[in-house]
Enzyme design. Sequence first.
Site, PDB file in Angstrom:
ATOM      1  N   ARG A  23       0.809  -1.222   0.000  1.00  0.00           N
ATOM      2  CA  ARG A  23       0.000   0.000   0.000  1.00  0.00           C
ATOM      3  C   ARG A  23       0.838   1.265   0.000  1.00  0.00           C
ATOM      4  O   ARG A  23       0.362   2.343  -0.331  1.00  0.00           O
ATOM      5  CB  ARG A  23      -0.912   0.043   1.228  1.00  0.00           C
ATOM      6  CG  ARG A  23      -1.857  -1.144   1.323  1.00  0.00           C
ATOM      7  CD  ARG A  23      -2.476  -1.226   2.679  1.00  0.00           C
ATOM      8  NE  ARG A  23      -1.411  -1.506   3.668  1.00  0.00           N
ATOM      9  CZ  ARG A  23      -1.575  -1.421   4.974  1.00  0.00           C
ATOM     10  NH1 ARG A  23      -2.729  -1.069   5.483  1.00  0.00           N
ATOM     11  NH2 ARG A  23      -0.582  -1.704   5.794  1.00  0.00           N
ATOM     12  N   GLU A  27       5.059   6.025   8.785  1.00  0.00           N
ATOM     13  CA  GLU A  27       6.171   6.463   9.631  1.00  0.00           C
ATOM     14  C   GLU A  27       5.627   7.299  10.784  1.00  0.00           C
ATOM     15  O   GLU A  27       4.767   8.153  10.597  1.00  0.00           O
ATOM     16  CB  GLU A  27       7.127   7.317   8.797  1.00  0.00           C
ATOM     17  CG  GLU A  27       8.211   7.997   9.575  1.00  0.00           C
ATOM     18  CD  GLU A  27       8.996   9.003   8.742  1.00  0.00           C
ATOM     19  OE1 GLU A  27       9.893   9.620   9.316  1.00  0.00           O
ATOM     20  OE2 GLU A  27       8.696   9.179   7.548  1.00  0.00           O
ATOM     21  N   ARG A  59      14.131  28.751   1.014  1.00  0.00           N
ATOM     22  CA  ARG A  59      13.451  29.480   2.085  1.00  0.00           C
ATOM     23  C   ARG A  59      14.400  29.550   3.263  1.00  0.00           C
ATOM     24  O   ARG A  59      14.814  28.531   3.787  1.00  0.00           O
ATOM     25  CB  ARG A  59      12.155  28.786   2.476  1.00  0.00           C
ATOM     26  CG  ARG A  59      11.118  28.766   1.365  1.00  0.00           C
ATOM     27  CD  ARG A  59       9.847  28.067   1.838  1.00  0.00           C
ATOM     28  NE  ARG A  59       8.898  27.901   0.785  1.00  0.00           N
ATOM     29  CZ  ARG A  59       7.817  28.667   0.604  1.00  0.00           C
ATOM     30  NH1 ARG A  59       7.576  29.654   1.434  1.00  0.00           N
ATOM     31  NH2 ARG A  59       6.994  28.437  -0.391  1.00  0.00           N
ATOM     32  N   HIS A  62      15.741  31.650   8.470  1.00  0.00           N
ATOM     33  CA  HIS A  62      14.812  32.303   9.396  1.00  0.00           C
ATOM     34  C   HIS A  62      15.069  31.875  10.834  1.00  0.00           C
ATOM     35  O   HIS A  62      15.451  30.741  11.086  1.00  0.00           O
ATOM     36  CB  HIS A  62      13.372  31.966   9.007  1.00  0.00           C
ATOM     37  CG  HIS A  62      13.053  32.349   7.597  1.00  0.00           C
ATOM     38  ND1 HIS A  62      12.127  31.671   6.856  1.00  0.00           N
ATOM     39  CD2 HIS A  62      13.539  33.325   6.786  1.00  0.00           C
ATOM     40  CE1 HIS A  62      12.046  32.215   5.646  1.00  0.00           C
ATOM     41  NE2 HIS A  62      12.902  33.216   5.584  1.00  0.00           N
ATOM     42  N   LYS A  72      12.582  23.335  16.338  1.00  0.00           N
ATOM     43  CA  LYS A  72      11.807  22.749  15.241  1.00  0.00           C
ATOM     44  C   LYS A  72      12.203  21.298  15.014  1.00  0.00           C
ATOM     45  O   LYS A  72      13.363  20.932  15.160  1.00  0.00           O
ATOM     46  CB  LYS A  72      12.058  23.512  13.933  1.00  0.00           C
ATOM     47  CG  LYS A  72      11.665  24.967  13.981  1.00  0.00           C
ATOM     48  CD  LYS A  72      12.052  25.677  12.706  1.00  0.00           C
ATOM     49  CE  LYS A  72      11.676  27.150  12.797  1.00  0.00           C
ATOM     50  NZ  LYS A  72      12.095  27.888  11.605  1.00  0.00           N
ATOM     51  N   HIS A 119      17.156  28.620  10.396  1.00  0.00           N
ATOM     52  CA  HIS A 119      16.794  27.433   9.618  1.00  0.00           C
ATOM     53  C   HIS A 119      16.400  27.837   8.205  1.00  0.00           C
ATOM     54  O   HIS A 119      15.765  28.871   7.986  1.00  0.00           O
ATOM     55  CB  HIS A 119      15.622  26.704  10.282  1.00  0.00           C
ATOM     56  CG  HIS A 119      15.093  25.581   9.449  1.00  0.00           C
ATOM     57  ND1 HIS A 119      13.856  25.627   8.840  1.00  0.00           N
ATOM     58  CD2 HIS A 119      15.641  24.398   9.099  1.00  0.00           C
ATOM     59  CE1 HIS A 119      13.674  24.503   8.159  1.00  0.00           C
ATOM     60  NE2 HIS A 119      14.735  23.749   8.298  1.00  0.00           N
ATOM     61  N   TYR A 132       6.714  20.799   9.647  1.00  0.00           N
ATOM     62  CA  TYR A 132       7.431  21.251  10.841  1.00  0.00           C
ATOM     63  C   TYR A 132       6.559  21.050  12.067  1.00  0.00           C
ATOM     64  O   TYR A 132       5.372  21.350  12.030  1.00  0.00           O
ATOM     65  CB  TYR A 132       7.649  22.761  10.842  1.00  0.00           C
ATOM     66  CG  TYR A 132       8.342  23.406   9.715  1.00  0.00           C
ATOM     67  CD1 TYR A 132       9.633  23.868   9.887  1.00  0.00           C
ATOM     68  CD2 TYR A 132       7.709  23.650   8.508  1.00  0.00           C
ATOM     69  CE1 TYR A 132      10.281  24.554   8.875  1.00  0.00           C
ATOM     70  CE2 TYR A 132       8.344  24.328   7.494  1.00  0.00           C
ATOM     71  CZ  TYR A 132       9.635  24.778   7.688  1.00  0.00           C
ATOM     72  OH  TYR A 132      10.269  25.450   6.683  1.00  0.00           O
ATOM     73  N   ASP A 168      13.890  37.086   1.748  1.00  0.00           N
ATOM     74  CA  ASP A 168      15.121  36.304   1.808  1.00  0.00           C
ATOM     75  C   ASP A 168      16.221  36.901   0.928  1.00  0.00           C
ATOM     76  O   ASP A 168      17.388  36.911   1.301  1.00  0.00           O
ATOM     77  CB  ASP A 168      14.854  34.851   1.424  1.00  0.00           C
ATOM     78  CG  ASP A 168      13.953  34.146   2.429  1.00  0.00           C
ATOM     79  OD1 ASP A 168      13.794  34.647   3.564  1.00  0.00           O
ATOM     80  OD2 ASP A 168      13.399  33.096   2.081  1.00  0.00           O
TER      81      ASP A 168
END
Length: 176
Positions: A23, A27, A59, A62, A72, A119, A132, A168
């Site tokens: 299937r 996890e 990204r 931050h 996180k 991060h 996250y 950014d």
Amino acid sequence: MDFLPLKIEGSGLFIDRVFRDVRGAFEVFWELDEIEKAGISFKPVSSHHSYNTLRGTLRGMHYQIQPHGQAKLVSCISGAVYDVMVDLRPGSPTYLSWEAVELPAGCGKSIYIPAGCAHGFVTLQDNTTIGYLIEGIYKPEAAGTLRWNDPAVGINWPIQEPILSDRDRNAPDLKL
């Protein structure tokens, strides 16, 4: 669930069992007792997803200025990322060090990033989604951004010209 400490003080890689059959796969990437067995106190207060259409989307970097830091636990849900953290904690033995981990979806790995670290990530495939779990309340007035290619940090990204947001792209370098 196994825990592999990384070079950034207090960070680590959780390696989970992935159960596979005809299937697909299943996890468990966060269980309080397993996190505590690794010696980490992590009690998330929010959960986020980052949906990224194109390969090369970057990204970051931050962070939340102390005392409003956020820890996180990051996992890749679809696609793949090069996930990076930078230690911005002045008293830390790994201050200004960076660490990167490649996280493909379904690999059973999640990266734990302590509060006080910046991060970011770059997508390695189209249609990449990151999940996250975050400990600590987001405070917009405490939000910080470190330029992704700040020479004082010297992150070795696997891409030269990423897709960036204005925030950014225009982030400042560290003031050392």
